[in-house]
Scaffold this active site. Structure first.
Site, PDB file in Angstrom:
ATOM      1  N   GLY A 125       0.741  -1.367  -0.005  1.00 24.56           N
ATOM      2  CA  GLY A 125      -0.057   0.035  -0.028  1.00 24.56           C
ATOM      3  C   GLY A 125       0.783   1.190   0.096  1.00 24.56           C
ATOM      4  O   GLY A 125       2.066   1.191  -0.210  1.00 24.56           O
TER       5      GLY A 125
ATOM      6  N   PHE B  91       2.987   3.864   1.309  1.00 24.87           N
ATOM      7  CA  PHE B  91       3.794   3.924   2.616  1.00 24.87           C
ATOM      8  C   PHE B  91       4.140   2.717   3.451  1.00 24.87           C
ATOM      9  O   PHE B  91       4.657   2.761   4.391  1.00 24.87           O
ATOM     10  CB  PHE B  91       3.258   5.142   3.514  1.00 24.87           C
ATOM     11  CG  PHE B  91       3.020   6.636   2.852  1.00 24.87           C
ATOM     12  CD1 PHE B  91       4.309   7.214   2.994  1.00 24.87           C
ATOM     13  CD2 PHE B  91       1.966   7.082   2.517  1.00 24.87           C
ATOM     14  CE1 PHE B  91       4.310   8.420   2.246  1.00 24.87           C
ATOM     15  CE2 PHE B  91       1.852   8.244   2.045  1.00 24.87           C
ATOM     16  CZ  PHE B  91       3.094   9.004   2.025  1.00 24.87           C
TER      17      PHE B  91
ATOM     18  N   LYS C 129       3.335  -1.878   3.779  1.00 23.31           N
ATOM     19  CA  LYS C 129       2.852  -3.062   3.223  1.00 23.31           C
ATOM     20  C   LYS C 129       1.626  -3.702   4.124  1.00 23.31           C
ATOM     21  O   LYS C 129       1.657  -3.355   5.230  1.00 23.31           O
ATOM     22  CB  LYS C 129       3.825  -4.377   2.950  1.00 23.31           C
ATOM     23  CG  LYS C 129       4.615  -4.691   4.446  1.00 23.31           C
ATOM     24  CD  LYS C 129       5.496  -5.840   4.150  1.00 23.31           C
ATOM     25  CE  LYS C 129       6.176  -6.253   5.249  1.00 23.31           C
ATOM     26  NZ  LYS C 129       7.249  -7.215   4.960  1.00 23.31           N
ATOM     27  N   VAL C 130       0.680  -4.371   3.383  1.00 19.66           N
ATOM     28  CA  VAL C 130      -0.501  -5.021   4.438  1.00 19.66           C
ATOM     29  C   VAL C 130      -0.172  -6.439   4.297  1.00 19.66           C
ATOM     30  O   VAL C 130       0.160  -7.134   3.304  1.00 19.66           O
ATOM     31  CB  VAL C 130      -1.844  -4.664   3.335  1.00 19.66           C
ATOM     32  CG1 VAL C 130      -3.175  -5.327   4.452  1.00 19.66           C
ATOM     33  CG2 VAL C 130      -1.919  -3.258   3.287  1.00 19.66           C
TER      34      VAL C 130
ATOM     35  N   LYS D  37      -1.537  -3.064   8.205  1.00 19.04           N
ATOM     36  CA  LYS D  37      -0.755  -2.152   7.430  1.00 19.04           C
ATOM     37  C   LYS D  37       0.343  -1.732   8.354  1.00 19.04           C
ATOM     38  O   LYS D  37       0.402  -1.050   9.394  1.00 19.04           O
ATOM     39  CB  LYS D  37      -1.321  -1.031   6.917  1.00 19.04           C
ATOM     40  CG  LYS D  37      -0.609  -0.248   6.011  1.00 19.04           C
ATOM     41  CD  LYS D  37      -1.525   0.829   5.182  1.00 19.04           C
ATOM     42  CE  LYS D  37      -0.718   1.626   4.298  1.00 19.04           C
ATOM     43  NZ  LYS D  37      -1.469   2.510   3.527  1.00 19.04           N
TER      44      LYS D  37
ATOM     45  N   ASP E 247      -7.742   8.601  -5.073  1.00 19.68           N
ATOM     46  CA  ASP E 247      -7.006   7.274  -5.801  1.00 19.68           C
ATOM     47  C   ASP E 247      -8.184   6.110  -5.690  1.00 19.68           C
ATOM     48  O   ASP E 247      -7.804   5.062  -5.593  1.00 19.68           O
ATOM     49  CB  ASP E 247      -5.940   6.831  -4.896  1.00 19.68           C
ATOM     50  CG  ASP E 247      -5.138   5.804  -5.810  1.00 19.68           C
ATOM     51  OD1 ASP E 247      -4.816   5.959  -7.152  1.00 19.68           O
ATOM     52  OD2 ASP E 247      -4.155   4.928  -4.975  1.00 19.68           O
TER      53      ASP E 247
END
Length: 416
Positions: free
Chosen positions: A116, A118, A120-121, A136, A228
């Site tokens: 994601g 800024f 990672k998930v 996250k 987005d």
């Protein structure tokens, strides 16, 4: 008869001034005192007395501290309030019950779900309840990034007020990591549905469009522009309802005539004003929504990504999309109204999108209460039945010691 003073309010004498200091003010001083280690040079630094607005020498403050020990903090004081980063009225008690949700040791990472903005998930299990969550993980780096993290966390908390937005179950941190524990939405994404099904029928488009309208309008009502919106960021739960996610690029405080003038988003879904770095408002999201409708109905983008990015941008700014004969009259008109080049003419900003004929059969109260039956049952991995292969959290960096104040949060539904 004079009322008996509560023990928690009993004053302690300040040796520097001879004045009385309330215990709650002295505890504030104590918190500040922690910033000053017992060094010879630092012992001369004065600290302000919140009660009198005067300076107290640290050695005197330590005398007060010794007296303060005579007044132990009662169990009621453990109900201290932690400020909600969203700025809302709700306060979260960081007591024994909430603190277990804010401890990284109580989570086990199972597998990475994706990258994601800024961070990672990762799919994780909250061990105490054996409950799944998507965490996250953001490594603390530049302090400039903190404002984006705070903003995303605040929106994730506000999102609890709408069933079509992905919300935070908890936000917490370690010395070098920021962690956003999100509700786990297990049915894949709208992008997966479009890839699997190809063109969607008007009935299917109507269902997803209706739920997205409620979610987008909720964001805009709260002064939030997503910036987005795309099928990849629209999650689908096990039942088939949508959840707008990934708030890493949102802007907040967008009320009334407020505009922004910076470029964020994904090529192909971004409004002309954003690409030109001209002032834009919530109309940027309605453009993206129009692109998503076109993609659901045709299985392609209205402005082809073929060729280089420069050609695609020129097409978005200067050309009109091709509308296939397979599009119904009402859906074609809705998309045209959303893809107006001039933002002030775009539906959503110019008029209420719920009044468009494409939505004439929709009972909006049923939509808002999630009473509509999803037309497609997700075929992607459910929340149960997978093999748990635990992976480690990123290693802590001892050089990173910056902490975000007032950041810890637990959703009330997790405490039930």
């Amino acid at each position: 008869m004079e009322k008996k003073r509560r023990r928690s309010e009993s004053p302690v004498e300040d040796p520097a001034t001879g004045k009385k200091i309330k215990l709650k003010d002295l505890r504030i001083c104590l918190e500040r005192l922690k910033q000053y280690p017992l060094r010879r040079k630092r012992s001369r630094s004065p600290e302000e007395n919140p009660a009198a607005g005067e300076k107290i020498k640290l050695k005197d403050l330590r005398i007060c501290l010794e007296r303060l020990k005579q007044y132990p903090v009662r169990s009621k004081r453990s109900r201290s309030l932690e400020e909600n980063p969203a700025g809302g009225k709700e306060k979260v008690r960081e007591d024994a019950k909430t603190s277990q949700y804010l401890d990284i040791k109580n989570y086990s990472l199972i597998k990475e779900l994706g990258e994601g903005n800024f961070g990672k998930v990762v799919l994780a299990s909250y061990k105490i309840k054996n409950q799944l969550t998507a965490i996250k993980i953001i490594e603390k780096q530049q302090e400039e990034d903190f404002k984006y993290v705070r903003r995303e966390a605040s929106v994730l908390q506000i999102a609890s007020g709408c069933p079509f937005l992905c919300r935070a179950m908890a936000t917490f941190q370690t010395k070098s990591l920021i962690l956003l524990a999100l509700e786990y939405v297990s049915g894949g994404t709208l992008e997966n549905i479009i890839e699997d099904r190809g063109r969607l029928s008007d009935k299917q488009v109507l269902f997803y469009a209706s739920e997205l309208v409620v979610g987008i309008q909720f964001l805009h009502k709260n002064g939030i522009i997503h910036r987005d919106l795309k099928p990849e960021n629209i999650l689908v739960d096990e039942q088939g309802h949508v959840k707008i996610g990934d708030f890493g690029l949102v802007c907040t405080g967008m009320y009334g005539a407020n505009t922004r003038c910076d470029y964020y988003g994904t090529p192909g879904y971004t409004a002309p004003q954003v690409l030109l770095e001209e002032p834009y408002d919530a109309g940027a999201d309605w453009w993206s929504f129009g692109v998503i409708l076109y993609e659901m109905a045709t299985n392609r983008l209205p402005f082809s990504p073929k060729g280089n990015l420069k050609k695609q941008v020129e097409s978005i700014i200067n050309k009109e999309p091709e509308y296939l004969d397979s599009l119904s009259t009402k859906l074609r008109d809705l998309i045209k109204q959303l893809l107006k080049k001039k933002a002030n003419q775009r539906l959503g900003v110019n008029g209420n999108i719920r009044d468009h004929p494409f939505f004439s059969t929709v009972d909006w109260s049923n939509v808002e209460e999630r009473r509509l039956k999803p037309p497609i049952k997700p075929s992607h991995e459910s929340a149960t039945g997978f093999i748990k292969k635990y992976i480690p959290f990123p290693k802590e960096d001892p050089s990173e010691t910056r902490m975000l104040e007032g950041f810890n949060y637990v959703d009330q539904s997790w405490l039930e």
